[in-house]
Structure formats: C-alpha cells, structure tokens
Scaffold this motif. Structure first.
Motif, short mmCIF file in Angstrom:
data_model
loop_
_atom_site.label_atom_id
_atom_site.label_comp_id
_atom_site.label_asym_id
_atom_site.label_seq_id
_atom_site.Cartn_x
_atom_site.Cartn_y
_atom_site.Cartn_z
N ALA A 1 -59.33 12.13 -44.67
CA ALA A 1 -60.40 11.71 -44.89
C ALA A 1 -60.44 10.09 -44.24
N ASP A 2 -61.98 9.98 -43.96
CA ASP A 2 -62.59 8.87 -43.12
C ASP A 2 -61.62 7.61 -43.37
N GLU A 3 -61.35 7.74 -44.87
CA GLU A 3 -61.00 6.04 -45.28
C GLU A 3 -59.68 6.08 -44.89
N GLU A 4 -58.20 7.49 -44.70
CA GLU A 4 -57.07 7.24 -44.10
C GLU A 4 -57.37 6.72 -43.08
N LYS A 5 -58.52 7.62 -42.04
CA LYS A 5 -57.88 7.82 -40.70
C LYS A 5 -58.79 5.46 -40.30
N GLY A 6 -59.14 5.19 -41.05
CA GLY A 6 -59.25 4.14 -40.81
C GLY A 6 -58.24 2.84 -41.23
N ILE A 7 -57.12 3.32 -42.31
CA ILE A 7 -56.39 2.38 -42.54
C ILE A 7 -55.15 2.77 -41.02
N SER A 8 -55.46 4.24 -41.31
CA SER A 8 -54.10 4.35 -39.88
C SER A 8 -54.38 3.15 -38.34
N LEU A 9 -55.87 3.66 -38.80
CA LEU A 9 -56.29 2.37 -37.35
C LEU A 9 -55.68 0.84 -37.78
N CYS A 10 -55.68 0.58 -38.94
CA CYS A 10 -55.12 -1.00 -39.00
C CYS A 10 -53.86 -0.83 -38.81
N GLU A 11 -53.09 0.22 -38.92
CA GLU A 11 -51.61 0.03 -38.32
C GLU A 11 -51.01 0.51 -37.47
N HIS A 12 -51.60 0.48 -36.91
CA HIS A 12 -51.46 1.12 -35.05
C HIS A 12 -50.56 -0.67 -34.37
N SER A 13 -50.23 0.02 -33.85
CA SER A 13 -48.72 -1.26 -33.14
C SER A 13 -49.14 -1.86 -32.93
N GLU A 14 -50.16 -2.24 -31.96
CA GLU A 14 -50.82 -3.64 -31.56
C GLU A 14 -51.59 -4.35 -32.89
N ARG A 15 -51.64 -3.79 -33.37
CA ARG A 15 -52.28 -4.48 -34.45
C ARG A 15 -50.86 -5.39 -35.29
N LEU A 16 -50.41 -4.93 -35.86
CA LEU A 16 -49.25 -5.45 -35.89
C LEU A 16 -48.42 -6.92 -34.88
N ALA A 17 -48.56 -6.55 -33.31
CA ALA A 17 -47.53 -7.05 -32.99
C ALA A 17 -48.75 -8.31 -32.77
N ILE A 18 -50.35 -8.23 -32.49
CA ILE A 18 -50.66 -9.47 -32.52
C ILE A 18 -51.45 -10.20 -33.84
N ALA A 19 -50.53 -9.65 -35.19
CA ALA A 19 -50.54 -10.36 -35.65
C ALA A 19 -49.53 -11.46 -36.33
N TYR A 20 -48.33 -10.42 -35.19
CA TYR A 20 -46.95 -12.13 -35.58
C TYR A 20 -47.45 -12.71 -34.62
N GLY A 21 -47.74 -12.14 -33.45
CA GLY A 21 -48.53 -13.68 -32.52
C GLY A 21 -49.32 -14.62 -33.33
N LEU A 22 -50.75 -14.81 -33.74
CA LEU A 22 -51.24 -14.90 -33.84
C LEU A 22 -49.69 -15.70 -35.31
N LEU A 23 -49.07 -14.94 -36.29
CA LEU A 23 -48.60 -15.98 -37.23
C LEU A 23 -47.98 -17.00 -36.74
N LYS A 24 -47.21 -16.21 -35.38
CA LYS A 24 -45.65 -17.82 -34.64
C LYS A 24 -46.40 -18.64 -33.23
N THR A 25 -47.92 -18.21 -33.35
CA THR A 25 -48.12 -19.50 -31.82
C THR A 25 -49.29 -19.84 -32.85
N LYS A 26 -49.52 -21.09 -31.92
CA LYS A 26 -50.73 -21.05 -32.06
C LYS A 26 -51.85 -21.53 -30.56
N ALA A 27 -53.36 -21.51 -30.69
CA ALA A 27 -53.69 -21.56 -29.58
C ALA A 27 -53.20 -23.09 -29.17
N PRO A 28 -53.72 -23.22 -27.58
CA PRO A 28 -53.64 -22.12 -26.76
C PRO A 28 -53.24 -21.51 -26.04
N VAL A 29 -51.86 -21.19 -26.76
CA VAL A 29 -51.06 -20.74 -25.80
C VAL A 29 -51.25 -18.81 -26.51
N PRO A 30 -51.90 -18.16 -24.73
CA PRO A 30 -52.25 -16.41 -25.02
C PRO A 30 -51.10 -15.82 -25.71
#
Length: 580
Positions: free
Chosen positions: A501-530
């Motif tokens: 189902a399309d809804e399941e596909k949307g959830i799957s995309l949200c859990e891609h590994s790069e999303r997790l890593a970016i979320a962790y980067g947002l959690l652990k670092t602050k701007a202007p650090v890339p």
C-alpha cells in the motif's frame, strides 16, 4: 688470505655486472682453497641479487655453482627474487629446497624473506606452511619474523589471523602498528584502524609518514573529516615535512570527505605536483560535482607538462558523467586515445555510465558491443539501471541475462533485476526473481549510512532501532516528517519497488538509513557545523528531495557521500543540480 680479502673488497665496490662477471671468472680460474671459493661466490651472489647494479639470473647461476652455499647466499637469493619487478614462486621453491636439504638451517632472515615472497604473490597456503616452520624453529617471538607474518596475513586479507599475530607481539614497533593499521584500512574496518592509531599513540609509538598516509586513507574511505583534520593538525604541530605522498593523501582525503575547498588549498601549496597529485584533484573535483573545475584542472595539468595517466582520464570522464557533458566526453575520449592510453574497462564504464545517465541507453548498449574485451558486471549493471530508469524492458532483460551469467551468486544482481521488473510493472516476473532468491537463501546488503560524531562512527540501517539513543532519534524523525509534509512535499512512493500500500511505502521511505543518520546529526550537532554522512548505496530520489527540504527548514548544510558522488545541500538546493 690477502688475495681473498682483496677480491672481496673489489666485489663490494663493483660498479656493474660486466666487472662482476670478470671477477667471477677470476675466482673460478684461480687456485684458491675451496673455503675461499665458497666465500667469494657467496659475496658475488649477494651483489648480483641485492645490488641495484645486479642481475638475479646471474645470481642464481653463481649460486648453483657454489659448493655448499652458506645461509647468507640462500637468504640473498630469496630476498633478491622478492625485489624483482616480476614476482614469481622462485623464492618459495628455493626455500622448500633449503628445508629439504636440512643444511644450512634457516634463520630469522630466511623466514622473514620467504614470508615477504608469499605476501607478494598472495601464496596463502605456502605462507601458512612457513608459519608452521616459524613455530617449530622457535623464532616465533623474533620481531623481524613477527612483522613478516603480520604483513603476510594483512596482504592476504585474513584480518583475523593478522590480529592473532599482532596480539602475540609483546613489544610492538612502528612497523607492526603501521602494518596493522594498513590492514584495517584495506579491509574497510575504519573504526578499528582509528582505534589502533589511538592505541599506538597511547603506547608512545610515534607515527611516521607511512602510518599517517594509512590513517588518512582510512579517513578518505570512511568520509571521516574530523579525524582527518585532527591528523592534519598533528602533522603541522609535529612540523613533519609534508612531502608529495603525504600532501596527495591529504588532497584525496579532503576531497573524498566533501571539503573540496581545503583539498584545493593544499594542492595549490604543493611545490611539486606529479601525476598522482593532479589525478587526485581531478577525481576529487569530479565526485564533488565540480565538472568545469575538474576539466580546467586537466587543462592546467597539460600546461604544466605533466602527462595524464589512466586515472586522470577516469576523473575527466567521471566529471563529464556527473554533469551530462556528452559531447565533451567524446572529445576527451579521443584525447585519451591520442595520448596512447589504452582505454580500460573503467574508462568504458565511465562512458556507459554517462550515456545511461543522459538517457542514451541504446547508444550505451551499442558502445558496449564495440569494446575490445568482454563487459564486466559493473557495465551490465549500469545498462540495467539505465533500462530501469527509462523503462526499457527488452534491453534490460538482455543486460540482466548477461549479468547473471557472469555473477550467478551475487544477491545484488537479483535485487536489481527484481527492482527493474517492479519499475516496469512486471509483477509476476518480479515475484519469480524473489522466489529464486528465497530458494537460494539470498539476502541483500541493506542500505547503511554512517555519521562521525566526536571521533566515533555511528552506523544506521533502514528500520534498525538498536541505537542507544533510538528514542531521541525517533522524536527528531517525527519532527522532520511533520515539517517536510507541511512544506508540501509528496513522497516519491515509486522509489519503493514493492507491491504494498502507498501508506506503507511512505513509512518505508521515512526509515531509510540516510534519514536516520541526518536525524542523529540534527540531534548531536548545531549550526553552523555541517552534517556529513556516508551511504553505501545510491541516494534515492525521495531522500534527495527531502534532504534539500531539511537543509532549508533547519538551515543546515548537509553533505552526503553516496556510492557514486557527493551531494552538498544548502538552503534547499543540491550541488548536483538534480542530475545524478
């Protein structure tokens, strides 16, 4: 005795093989005692085998004429073979002959030299036999032999046995540490390489340029900019001379970590720039999406009268591929042929990649038919991906047939074929491929993204929630999802090639590994650090679009290195200009 000493002195000062042949004839024709003849012939063997003016074939001839050659002669000849341009099994056969004779007894030098010979040609079985002889002889605790064993297992890529040998070395010298770090780097065990480097420093062992190049190479491969920067600062504080090898390693590291400005700065400061330095810069500019600068650097290289090599043209063609410069790529291909550089599979691969990216799949397929050698799996995979993108069923099936014939046991090929069938809505064929995978017990390599925080590499896999800060990461992901959705983004559900189902596909995309890593980067670092992340696969189009939105909403610079290139996201735009 005086005659013997005089001849020995002449051998040591010998300028070339012509003179050594004259001395050899003199020794054989003089009525000298047998012991003196043996001694002088061993000296000639040593000169011929080890001197830059020597001749290994003459060394072997003299060795065979020597009555009861001593261990010095055996060692010199074994080592001499390891120093020749064309490596062979000759030193291993020689060692077996020595063991068979039983006299003279092999010493630590013999064992170290034959281990080097095994390392050079990756003779794993013979090397293990030598290891057994090491244990039997009681030389297992000798540093020279231990580092020889360590180097052998590292070169043969048996990191487990290398670690075992390393752990048995009680007093680890610089060579041992450097070899172990190099082994970890070569095997892609970057955290282990960094850990060994830190432990080495704690033990008070001062790294040399070879060690530093290995660690910098690990940083380049893993995309660990912070550690690479720390090493660069260490080099400057220690006032180490940054020779061409070290400078080139730094250029390569900064380029592959997405800090291309620093790579260019170091390159421009280099007083001498060789083929490798220019090629590192050109490849670095190409993978960072700076095609125009890469081609400009190539022009400067030619103006500097440094001849390009095959790596240089890989960089040039890759630059064209990443920016869709089809006509330019053809011009540079002709230039490469004019430079008398024979195109390799890698060059053909770049051209096929370029044509497929430009949706010229039929031209790419025809180009493959003109190759002077059979296409490798990488080229057929590129054709198949091009067919998937352009929904070309017939050509895609031809490419898939060739690919599976070459690599029938590679799980990734079946996943690619399954995704190809899904992209053209051939669900029955997709199910058949999945059934074959299940019957063969095949499981694909999951998408994995890493991010370095405070000197440690954190790895994330799609849907894997084992990280100790999972609760906090989920909260950040929730915030990202809400803000991205409010921006008006519609998920690219076509990227999820499963019949769900399309809804399941949307959830799957949200859990891609790069999303997790970016979320962790947002959690652990602050701007202007890339936020800098490294992914083992190509970034999907939905994650690419979402990352652009995140960079704008959160006002963060995000640098993503995927399997193919770099993407630098700033204020809602990507350096690739949506061409990748």
């Amino acid at each position: 005795m005086l005659e013997e000493e005089r001849i020995a002195s002449l051998i040591e000062k010998c300028p070339d093989t012509r003179v050594i042949r004259q001395i050899h004839a003199h020794v054989l024709t003089r009525l000298l005692p047998i012991s003196a003849v043996s001694f002088l012939l061993s000296k000639i063997v040593g000169f011929c085998a080890l001197s830059r003016h020597g001749d290994i074939n003459l060394a072997r001839k003299v060795f065979d004429q020597t009555p009861n050659p001593n261990i010095f002669s055996w060692n010199a000849l074994i080592r001499g073979y390891t120093l020749t341009a064309s490596q062979s099994r000759a030193p291993i056969f020689l060692y077996k002959k020595l063991v068979g004779k039983g006299y003279p007894s092999a010493n630590t030098f013999t064992l170290a030299f034959v281990l080097k010979a095994c390392s050079n040609i990756l003779a794993f079985e013979e090397g293990q036999q030598v290891h057994a002889h090491v244990v039997q002889s009681g030389f297992g605790s000798h540093p020279f032999v231990q580092t020889g064993l360590l180097n052998f297992y590292v070169k043969c890529e048996d990191i487990g046995l290398a670690e075992k040998v390393f752990d048995e070395i009680h007093e680890r010298n610089l060579v041992a540490w450097s070899t172990m770090i190099s082994g970890y780097t070569m095997m892609g065990l970057f955290n282990e390489a960094f850990g060994a480097f830190r432990e080495m420093q704690m033990m008070g062992v001062v790294p040399d340029k070879v060690t530093l190049v290995s660690v910098i190479s690990a940083c380049a491969a893993a995309g660990e900019l912070n550690i690479g920067r720390w090493i660069h600062v260490y080099i400057e504080k220690q006032k180490l001379e940054t020779d061409i090898m070290l400078s080139t390693a730094l250029v390569n590291m900064y380029a592959k970590c997405g800090y291309i400005e620093k790579a260019k700065e170091i390159f421009e400061r280099m007083p001498v720039k060789d083929q490798k330095a220019w090629s590192s810069l050109i490849v670095g500019l190409a993978i960072n999406g700076l095609a125009e600068e890469a081609l400009e650097a190539f022009s400067r290289m030619e103006e500097s009268e440094v001849k390009p090599n095959h790596v240089t043209f890989v960089g040039v063609l890759a630059a064209c591929a990443h920016s869709g410069l089809v006509s330019d790529s053809r011009r540079y291909w002709s230039r490469m042929i004019e430079s008398r550089i024979e195109p390799s599979l890698e060059h053909y691969g770049c051209m096929v990649d370029l044509l497929c990216r430009a949706s010229l799949v039929n031209e790419a397929y025809n180009f493959v038919q003109t190759m002077p050698f059979y296409p490798n799996p990488v080229i057929w995979r590129t054709i198949l991906i091009g067919c998937q993108k352009n929904k070309m069923l017939h050509t895609g099936e031809i490419a898939a047939e060739q690919l599976l014939a070459l690599e029938p046991s590679n799980t990734d090929n079946y996943i690619l074929l399954s995704n190809f069938y899904a992209s053209v809505s051939q669900w029955e064929k997709m199910s058949h491929v999945r059934k074959i995978m299940k019957e063969k017990g095949m499981k694909g390599v999951p998408g994995c993204t890493s991010i370095e925080i405070d000197g440690f590499v954190h790895e994330f896999v799609m849907g894997d929630w084992h990280h100790p800060e999972t609760k906090e990461i989920r909260q950040v992901l929730k915030d990202i999802s809400e803000r991205v959705r409010n921006s008006g983004h519609e998920p690219h559900i076509s990227d999820v090639l499963h019949k769900v189902a399309d809804e399941e596909k949307g959830i799957s995309l949200c859990e891609h590994s790069e999303r997790l890593a970016i979320a962790y980067g947002l959690l652990k670092t602050k701007a202007p650090v890339p936020i800098r992340i490294v992914k083992n696969l190509r970034v999907c189009s939905d994650c690419h679009e979402v990352t652009k939105i995140i960079s704008k909403i959160y006002k963060r610079e995000i640098i993503v290195r995927d399997r193919v290139r770099f993407h630098k996201f700033v204020n809602g735009a990507c350096s690739c200009r949506d061409f990748w």
